[in-house]
Design an enzyme around this catalytic site. Sequence first.
Site, PDB file in Angstrom:
ATOM      1  N   SER A 219      -9.885  -0.654   7.184  1.00  0.00           N
ATOM      2  CA  SER A 219      -9.245  -0.405   5.762  1.00  0.00           C
ATOM      3  C   SER A 219      -8.650  -1.719   5.176  1.00  0.00           C
ATOM      4  CB  SER A 219      -8.442   0.705   5.882  1.00  0.00           C
ATOM      5  OG  SER A 219      -9.162   2.048   5.963  1.00  0.00           O
TER       6      SER A 219
ATOM      7  N   LYS B 112       0.725  -1.291  -0.066  1.00  0.00           N
ATOM      8  CA  LYS B 112       0.057  -0.089  -0.354  1.00  0.00           C
ATOM      9  C   LYS B 112       0.941   1.230   0.097  1.00  0.00           C
ATOM     10  CE  LYS B 112      -3.931   2.017   2.472  1.00  0.00           C
ATOM     11  NZ  LYS B 112      -4.843   1.745   3.773  1.00  0.00           N
TER      12      LYS B 112
ATOM     13  N   SER C  62      -9.763   1.591   2.932  1.00  0.00           N
ATOM     14  CA  SER C  62      -8.921   2.447   2.215  1.00  0.00           C
ATOM     15  C   SER C  62      -8.160   1.819   1.413  1.00  0.00           C
ATOM     16  CB  SER C  62      -8.195   3.404   2.957  1.00  0.00           C
ATOM     17  OG  SER C  62      -7.329   2.894   3.858  1.00  0.00           O
TER      18      SER C  62
END
Lengths: 94, 485, 476
Positions: B178, B79, B154
């Site tokens: 997330s 990420k 997210s």
Amino acid sequence: MLDKDTVKHVAKLSRLEVKDDEIEAISKKIGDVLNYVEKLQSVDTENTDITYNPINISNQFRNDEVKESLEVKKVLQNAPEKEMGCFKVPKVLD
Amino acid sequence: MKLYEMTLKEVSEKIKKQEITALELTKSILNRIKEVEPKVDSYITITEEEALSRAKQIDEKIKAGEEVSVLAGIPMAVKDNICTDGVKTTCASKMLENFIPPYDATVVKKLNDAGAIMVGKTNMDEFAMGSSTENSYFKNTKNPWDLNKVPGGSSGGSAAAVASGQAFYALGSDTGGSVKQPAALTGLVGLRPTYGRISRYGLIAFGSSLDQVGIFTKDVTDCAIVLKELAGKDIMDGTSADVEVVDYEKCLDKDMSKIKIGIPKEYFVEGIDEAVKKAVLDGVEKLKEMGATVKEVSLPHTDSAIATYYVLAPSEASSNLARFDGIRYGYRAEEYSSLEELYTKTRTEGFGDEVKRRIMIGTYALSAGYYDAYYKKALKVRTLIKKDFVDAFEDVDVIIAPTAPNVAFNIGEKTSDPMAMYMEDACTIPSCLAGVPGMSIPCGFKNGLPIGMQIIGNYFDEATMLKVAHAFESVTEFKDQRAKL
Amino acid sequence: MGDKILIGLEIHAELLTNTKIFCGCKNEFGSDVNTNCCPVCLGLPGSLPVLNERVLDFAITAGLSFNCKIAKNTKMDRKNYFYPDLTKAYQISQYDIPLCSDGYIEVEAEDGSIKKIGIERIHIEEDTGKSLHDASGDTLLDYNRSGVPLIEIVSRPDMNSAQEAYQFLEKLKEVLLFTHVSDVKMEQGSLRCDVNVNVIKEDGRKSNIVELKNLNSFKAALKAMEYEVVRHNELLAKGENTVRETRRWDDSQNKTISMRSKESVQDYRYFPEPDVVDINLTDDYINGIKNILPELPDDKRKRFMKEYSLPEYDAKVLTASKEISNYFEDMVSKFSDAKMVSNWIMTELLRRVNDEGITLNDVKFDKDDFVYLLKVISDGKINNNAGKKVFREMFETGKKAEDIIKEQGLVQIQDEGAIKEIVVGILNDNLQSVEDYKNGKDRALGFLVGQVMKASKGKANPQVVNKLIIDIMNNM
Ligand SMILES: [Mg+2]
Ligand SMILES: [Zn+2]
């Protein structure tokens, strides 16, 4: 809804700019959230301690031992402006 | 089966047996990326060159007969809020569009040491604020199961990358759901460990007391393998805990006879889709058939969790994101006539709307006159929420609930209403506030879209949670389903 | 009751640790710019602080030295404000639970009595980086200092004169030095002092509190406080008042100058630092520090006066630093005339050390040799003046006292017979002086002693000479 002055004050503390034509929309969206979180007031928290770290650990220290620092090149690698090994902020009319 | 459809463990065995080289595997994933990434948009940066050269290094090691880790030579994704030395780390923000960290996050360092091959940095909601990956400055990531739907967020880019075969596993971050929520929406296994289990050093902070690095994999075994590599005390993170790390893969037996499962009544209320409820409860029934004991538990402060979260996370974020001031790194406004203006213009131009909104909410909650009513009150309610879990785990080993209230929704459906978006995390937020571990595993479909079952474990007992997940997975076929692109 | 001056101090002292408070970068003054920096002290995204345990030790040492209570359960907090020096836009500090609280420092009040000046709190926090300015006025930022550990010491407004505040600072500095907590170099910024001052008139009228900053020496602080007291009094006398503001001392103009007004109170939005876990200290831990606490200057001073029967002045001089007091006590352990040791250390050793601008560690001769010198002087083997000569040579060359005395033939003639011979000769040559002495002119005795000393080339023991002259004259 938050009043206009509060929004402006909070924006200033946050170093964010809120234009006059945005202020209403912003105050509504923030106001919705703040209205929602109002529900916390009805929770009985008398004699309740605060929790700012969810697991019960304490005393995590490091020894006073020198570790290698970054090379200056890497320190300054992302600097928007630099001069003589330093980060630079141009003269402003402060 | 195509290579990209395989699990981490399957390809790892192929590499070990030298049926395939790391370079071949990496090339095949890079090809897969070329093929489907234009449709999915899961990456912000693709590190093709670095990946190929690392794969060659791993192959040399293997050829030389060196012992290598189970992760060696296997393509994975990180990420874009996890720092990678020399590789852009943007947090999907204009603010960090060109930020190149001079250091590696501890998790990245651990994976590098294990010979993992990072193929790219994945898209996300800006600064991890969002539940749909629509708050990225760069692009929207699509759900591989239906390109009109969001992948959740997210960590939507990481989820979509794994779900579309563009990486065998991926790192995400989870502050209020997330990792778990996008895993549910993309049919993956997604794990968020106990707070303090995996080092946060190098994970760009959103809500420091909530953030944890999480893992996306195609099945529970892979998840156990990656967790073992990442877990453990890190001297660079004073909030990481010195608690023994076990070999999670070895814990994956199917014996459910001693397992007590708690079903929290507060998670099966209005607002949770009926198909989701049914899929989760059917799943619980399967575990019962395998010998587990099931009982209802109560987590009475569940209803206060979102409110608590939306005070605490923005408060911490308002402070964590204050460092983005245009002085040392990141975006700097071009025109300003005073230092104050440099700050204000930089931040106003560099941050997106949702980030600015949360900074302002947090600033408000911490400011003089409001601190006690908002921030301090929320810290106290957090104590009660935590106590709910501590009490429940007196009686049960794991708690099972839905991960997300619904399956993946349409892109654009909730962007105009922050509160509606916040409700996406209703089921994942409470355990994040408590700091207990949680994971999502696929447990069904609705209209061809995956449904996630959430398994919540006790503090530092990821092993039991994984064991239950694995038992469930072994008697169902959901893990073998792949999105068709 | 009269007018009352109220002065409170806020002191920041950098701690003498090897590394910074939250990272392993060197805590070092004077390095090349931005060479002692890492992701943590640069506040890079993703970096995390881990507390240096020695910072706690040092802060507790300071707290105990200043008679503070130590908080057993404490935490760090964030103080949020934007400034280019501050890399994270928040300073990790302590807010509602300072590590140390409720202490005091003793000073001497104007009437000579001992007065306790309250210390409200001592907390730990990180220092900021430094802004430099280039020729064109641009700001250049050096973050070597960012993350250097500090203690902030906040006094109560208990000081009623600039003199008291000055003493407070002197005492504070002395203790921090003695305990090796800080090197307290104001010129390098390792000690910084802010002052709050106002005046309350007899009739109850008060001046507004003024903050004084950028005081780069204790002398400057003293002058600035004295200047402010006068300024406040003058304004009040005119029926005016001071502005609530921050002022700085200008050395060249000898006055304070307004820096900025303080109307708006900053909103620092303090909250508990989630990146640093709780600090829980056991009694054992605190006692462990207490047990190895060095004897503090005040206690040492009192002990020196009692144990060695030294005057207060001597005790003060000898306890000015750990080096001096150790030197003195080492000497006394080998030579018991404490007052003689004290005199020689103060008038000979320290004078020369100070003149040369060196430290006691740099002294060339051996302490045992110094002891030897004092012994031969007190035994009368050489006289005091010769002793000083020897000392000077020892100090300059590092030669052994014994060798110098031999080389220069300074040993006194102790043998009474030999001295008697010289005395008889001198008296016979100066019968007029003998007559004068007998007629009550005491000065004649001094003259005769001088003549004998001259004839013996200074080697005769003056006491013996004195005694013999009187004896012989009385029999003449
Ligand atoms: Mg301070
Ligand atoms: Zn550092």
